[in-house]
Scaffold this active site. Structure first.
Site, PDB file in Angstrom:
ATOM      1  N   LYS A 271      35.445 -19.882  10.924  1.00 34.71           N
ATOM      2  CA  LYS A 271      36.500 -18.796  11.001  1.00 34.71           C
ATOM      3  C   LYS A 271      36.230 -17.606  10.307  1.00 34.71           C
ATOM      4  O   LYS A 271      35.316 -17.436   9.486  1.00 34.71           O
ATOM      5  CB  LYS A 271      37.767 -19.458  10.245  1.00 34.71           C
ATOM      6  CG  LYS A 271      37.780 -19.853   8.893  1.00 34.71           C
ATOM      7  CD  LYS A 271      37.744 -18.756   7.743  1.00 34.71           C
ATOM      8  CE  LYS A 271      37.886 -19.332   6.569  1.00 34.71           C
ATOM      9  NZ  LYS A 271      37.705 -18.149   5.380  1.00 34.71           N
TER      10      LYS A 271
ATOM     11  N   PRO B 214      26.863 -21.517   6.627  1.00 36.20           N
ATOM     12  CA  PRO B 214      26.167 -21.383   5.324  1.00 36.20           C
ATOM     13  C   PRO B 214      27.257 -21.807   4.207  1.00 36.20           C
ATOM     14  O   PRO B 214      28.197 -21.211   4.395  1.00 36.20           O
ATOM     15  CB  PRO B 214      25.620 -20.195   5.160  1.00 36.20           C
ATOM     16  CG  PRO B 214      26.532 -19.282   6.043  1.00 36.20           C
ATOM     17  CD  PRO B 214      26.957 -20.128   7.352  1.00 36.20           C
TER      18      PRO B 214
ATOM     19  N   PHE C 125      32.881 -18.797   5.542  1.00 36.23           N
ATOM     20  CA  PHE C 125      33.186 -19.107   7.117  1.00 36.23           C
ATOM     21  C   PHE C 125      34.004 -20.402   7.209  1.00 36.23           C
ATOM     22  O   PHE C 125      34.275 -20.784   8.403  1.00 36.23           O
ATOM     23  CB  PHE C 125      31.744 -19.092   7.702  1.00 36.23           C
ATOM     24  CG  PHE C 125      31.118 -17.951   7.850  1.00 36.23           C
ATOM     25  CD1 PHE C 125      31.589 -16.888   8.224  1.00 36.23           C
ATOM     26  CD2 PHE C 125      29.770 -17.791   7.092  1.00 36.23           C
ATOM     27  CE1 PHE C 125      31.008 -15.474   8.115  1.00 36.23           C
ATOM     28  CE2 PHE C 125      29.324 -16.595   6.997  1.00 36.23           C
ATOM     29  CZ  PHE C 125      29.668 -15.390   7.428  1.00 36.23           C
TER      30      PHE C 125
ATOM     31  N   GLY D  22      33.063 -26.212   5.358  1.00 35.70           N
ATOM     32  CA  GLY D  22      33.446 -27.604   4.793  1.00 35.70           C
ATOM     33  C   GLY D  22      34.892 -27.913   5.009  1.00 35.70           C
ATOM     34  O   GLY D  22      35.055 -29.031   5.405  1.00 35.70           O
ATOM     35  N   SER D  23      35.383 -26.860   4.918  1.00 35.52           N
ATOM     36  CA  SER D  23      37.145 -27.352   5.334  1.00 35.52           C
ATOM     37  C   SER D  23      37.338 -27.404   6.896  1.00 35.52           C
ATOM     38  O   SER D  23      38.096 -28.498   7.205  1.00 35.52           O
ATOM     39  CB  SER D  23      37.930 -25.946   5.257  1.00 35.52           C
ATOM     40  OG  SER D  23      38.124 -25.733   3.774  1.00 35.52           O
TER      41      SER D  23
ATOM     42  N   ASP E 241      42.154 -24.014   3.311  1.00 34.42           N
ATOM     43  CA  ASP E 241      41.791 -23.505   4.581  1.00 34.42           C
ATOM     44  C   ASP E 241      41.839 -24.718   5.507  1.00 34.42           C
ATOM     45  O   ASP E 241      41.903 -24.587   6.868  1.00 34.42           O
ATOM     46  CB  ASP E 241      40.418 -22.940   4.639  1.00 34.42           C
ATOM     47  CG  ASP E 241      40.105 -21.705   4.081  1.00 34.42           C
ATOM     48  OD1 ASP E 241      41.457 -21.300   3.736  1.00 34.42           O
ATOM     49  OD2 ASP E 241      39.273 -21.133   3.834  1.00 34.42           O
TER      50      ASP E 241
END
Length: 299
Positions: A14, A98, A103, A106-107, A140
């Site tokens: 995102k 990364p 971005f 992980g979420s 997020d």
């Protein structure tokens, strides 16, 4: 690794098209405003049900993230505990986003685990309940669970879907990371910006990212990335990471801009998505629960 029994699920990245702090809450957290933009690029989460009740991760770089900090594992464990079921699963995350870039990698991985396992295990939890579970993993996660471009408020939990025009993004990642807690503690951080409106955003008002000046001052690599991107457009910061981006209306100009950048910026061109590719993968999943390879577009 054999493909037998595995299914593949998109975990899109995102962008935060702007990010403001408009106040501090009684619980110590900050009230934020942002717009989340889904991208047609990101990680892929591979899942395989197990019959022994264990949750096991696989992959070549497991040492980089301790198990206790792995949001994908925690998501699977929380989902299993929430419904008091004994299901197990193998998890392998094919990383493209990364770490520390802002971005949402992980979420998004965690959200994909929640939604995909809900389908695979036949839990039928409902999106709102899955989003509530996700909120305990990270601010997020809920937007990725819902899967829509959204205006967000609060700590990111109040989401209002928005329609965004097609766009292409030139992304750059300087390869540095500053802890989010460090950024929130910065004395120069603006914590009382005037609340913006959706009309402000739609009109193209320069709402900015409150963390941009802080990061540019702390990390020379971020400042260098902004200076390089400024030659091809108007750079912006995403989230609290070091990732930067420039928006274009079409792919051609974005590719031309990419070719003009210096080497070493970790730059790429990706498309904005009208909604999360995960939603298409979920729609394609067999209602009988037969395991099949589910591929999102643009991965």
């Amino acid at each position: 690794m054999s493909a037998a029994g595995w299914s593949a699920w998109p975990a899109p990245a995102k962008l935060n098209l702007f990010l403001r702090i408009i106040g501090r809450r009684a619980d110590g957290y900050h009230d934020l405003q942002t717009v989340f933009r889904m991208l047609d690029w990101g990680d892929t989460v591979h899942l395989r049900p197990r019959t022994d009740g264990r949750i096991v991760r696989h992959g070549p770089d497991l040492a980089a993230v301790p198990e206790a900090a792995d949001l994908s594992l925690r998501a699977a464990d929380m989902l299993r505990s929430e419904f008091n079921v004994g299901h197990g699963v193998d998890i392998r995350v094919e990383k493209r986003t990364p770490a520390g870039g802002g971005f949402g990698g992980g979420s998004s991985d965690a959200a994909t685990v929640l939604r995909a396992l809900d389908a695979i295990w036949g839990l039928e939890a409902g999106v709102d309940r899955l989003a509530a579970i996700g909120a305990s993993l990270g601010a997020d996660v809920p937007v990725f669970v819902h899967g829509h471009n959204a205006w967000a408020e609060g700590v990111g939990e109040r989401l209002f879907p928005v329609d965004l025009a097609p766009a292409w993004y030139l992304l750059a990642h300087p390869g540095v990371h500053v802890a989010t807690a460090t950024l929130f503690q910065a004395p120069e951080l603006t914590r009382d910006a005037a609340p913006a409106t959706i009309s402000d955003f739609a009109s193209g008002a320069p709402l900015g990212n409150v963390f941009e000046p802080v990061l540019r001052g702390l990390e020379p690599a971020v400042e260098a990335a902004f200076q390089a991107l400024a030659h091809v457009g108007t750079p912006r910061l995403t989230g609290t990471g070091s990732g930067c981006f420039v928006e274009f209306a079409a792919r051609g100009p974005a590719e031309d801009a990419l070719a003009r950048l210096p080497q070493g910026l970790g730059a790429r061109v990706v498309a904005g998505a009208p909604r999360s590719p995960l939603l298409d993968a979920l729609a394609a999943w067999s209602p009988q629960g037969r395991r099949q390879e589910v591929q999102g577009t643009g991965f």
